[in-house]
Design a protein around this motif. Structure first.
Motif, mmCIF file in Angstrom:
data_model
loop_
_atom_site.group_PDB
_atom_site.id
_atom_site.type_symbol
_atom_site.label_atom_id
_atom_site.label_comp_id
_atom_site.label_asym_id
_atom_site.label_seq_id
_atom_site.Cartn_x
_atom_site.Cartn_y
_atom_site.Cartn_z
ATOM 1 N N THR A 116 0.826 -1.210 0.000
ATOM 2 C CA THR A 116 0.000 0.000 0.000
ATOM 3 C C THR A 116 0.854 1.251 0.000
ATOM 4 O OG1 THR A 116 -1.763 -1.136 1.203
ATOM 5 C CG2 THR A 116 -1.781 1.266 1.267
ATOM 6 N N THR A 117 0.506 2.191 -0.847
ATOM 7 C CA THR A 117 1.151 3.500 -0.876
ATOM 8 C C THR A 117 0.068 4.566 -0.753
ATOM 9 O OG1 THR A 117 2.834 2.640 -2.384
ATOM 10 C CG2 THR A 117 2.726 5.024 -2.117
ATOM 11 N N PRO A 118 -0.057 5.198 0.411
ATOM 12 C CA PRO A 118 -1.088 6.232 0.581
ATOM 13 C C PRO A 118 -0.762 7.497 -0.213
ATOM 14 C CG PRO A 118 -0.332 5.371 2.704
ATOM 15 C CD PRO A 118 0.646 4.910 1.668
ATOM 16 N N ALA A 119 -1.805 8.182 -0.622
ATOM 17 C CA ALA A 119 -1.705 9.523 -1.212
ATOM 18 C C ALA A 119 -0.740 9.586 -2.385
ATOM 19 C CB ALA A 119 -1.304 10.535 -0.137
ATOM 20 N N VAL A 120 -0.969 8.752 -3.416
ATOM 21 C CA VAL A 120 -0.137 8.831 -4.613
ATOM 22 C C VAL A 120 -0.582 9.987 -5.505
ATOM 23 C CG1 VAL A 120 0.468 6.392 -4.615
ATOM 24 C CG2 VAL A 120 -1.599 7.142 -5.810
ATOM 25 N N ALA A 121 -1.792 10.469 -5.294
ATOM 26 C CA ALA A 121 -2.286 11.628 -6.051
ATOM 27 C C ALA A 121 -3.241 12.410 -5.158
ATOM 28 C CB ALA A 121 -3.003 11.180 -7.323
ATOM 29 N N MET A 122 -3.184 13.732 -5.305
ATOM 30 C CA MET A 122 -4.014 14.583 -4.456
ATOM 31 C C MET A 122 -4.178 15.932 -5.128
ATOM 32 S SD MET A 122 -3.385 15.477 -0.426
ATOM 33 C CE MET A 122 -1.790 16.225 -0.791
ATOM 34 N N ASN A 123 -5.316 16.581 -4.893
ATOM 35 C CA ASN A 123 -5.513 17.916 -5.434
ATOM 36 C C ASN A 123 -5.627 18.930 -4.303
ATOM 37 O OD1 ASN A 123 -8.117 17.614 -4.369
ATOM 38 N ND2 ASN A 123 -8.997 17.006 -6.345
ATOM 39 N N ARG A 124 -5.849 20.167 -4.663
ATOM 40 C CA ARG A 124 -5.893 21.242 -3.655
ATOM 41 C C ARG A 124 -7.078 21.114 -2.706
ATOM 42 N NH1 ARG A 124 -2.429 25.422 -4.555
ATOM 43 N NH2 ARG A 124 -1.303 25.378 -6.547
#
Length: 237
Positions: free
Chosen positions: A112-120
């Protein structure tokens, strides 16, 4: 003798820790489920009483009484575990990063890899890799998550081509998966990859992770949850 003494002292230190953890779990569960004590007591009494009554009917009250006592504790443990899990999910529901906390406990064979993509707006996508392939788990606004998931899939397509990709949006809306059913949903996915293929996919995705770390991140705090700590921000096996 010294080795035995060290082992005994280690067990003594471990048991109080487990008892303390059970006590804390019970307190947490009781806040969300005030009747938990009465329910557990009822389950234990009914189970023990039923087995003891059967024992008297067949002429073996001692044997059935002992069995009833053991089964009573087992039944109480099962009920307590289920209600404690429900209470935990209830507290996590709607919290940013709650899906990542669940992913960390899906089971063996998943990376598991948390937060591989995120927006504002702090809509976030987490990634899990296992024998079912790559699973992108998104939490946030469903409309904004569509573009976020599409961008992540396009980015991964440059590195992993022959690996199936599943996407899950956590929520209670149509086509979404409730947080409490996330783990079950992932475990039901068909296993199509071998161990070496999973390892190869993870190795390729680590390079993608390095690219992500060099990209400018949105302003604002990272999504967090009670069960997420700094060590969880790196891929885990």
């Amino acid at each position: 003798m010294a080795r035995k003494a060290n082992s005994d002292s280690g067990d003594a230190a471990e048991n109080p820790g487990r008892l303390k953890q059970i006590a804390l779990t019970y307190k947490m569960t009781r806040k969300a489920d005030p009747k938990i004590g009465l329910i557990l007591a009822g389950v234990g009494i009914v189970t023990f009483g039923a087995l003891l009554a059967i024992g008297y009917l067949i002429g073996h009250p001692i044997y059935l009484g002992i069995l009833g006592l053991l089964l009573a504790f087992l039944a109480m443990a099962i009920i307590f575990g289920r209600r404690a899990e429900r209470a935990a999910f209830g507290q996590m529901e709607g919290q940013p990063g709650a899906a990542a906390a669940v992913l960390q406990n899906v089971g063996r064979g998943w990376t598991t890899t948390p937060a591989v993509a995120m927006n504002r707006s702090q809509d976030v996508v987490h990634r899990a890799v296992g024998k079912a392939g790559i699973v992108l788990v998104a939490e946030g606004n469903p409309n904004r998550l569509k573009s976020l998931l599409a961008a992540e899939k396009k980015r991964m397509a440059r590195i992993v081509i022959d690996v199936p990709v599943h996407d899950i949006v956590v929520g209670d809306g149509e086509g979404q998966v409730p947080l409490k059913k996330l783990r079950t949903t992932m475990l039901k996915l068909p296993r199509v990859l071998t161990g070496p293929q999973v390892t190869a996919a993870n190795d390729r995705l680590r390079a993608l992770g390095d690219l992500m770390s060099n990209m400018p991140l949105p302003k604002g705090p990272m999504p967090t949850a009670r069960r997420i700590s700094g060590r969880h921000l790196a891929p885990t096996r």
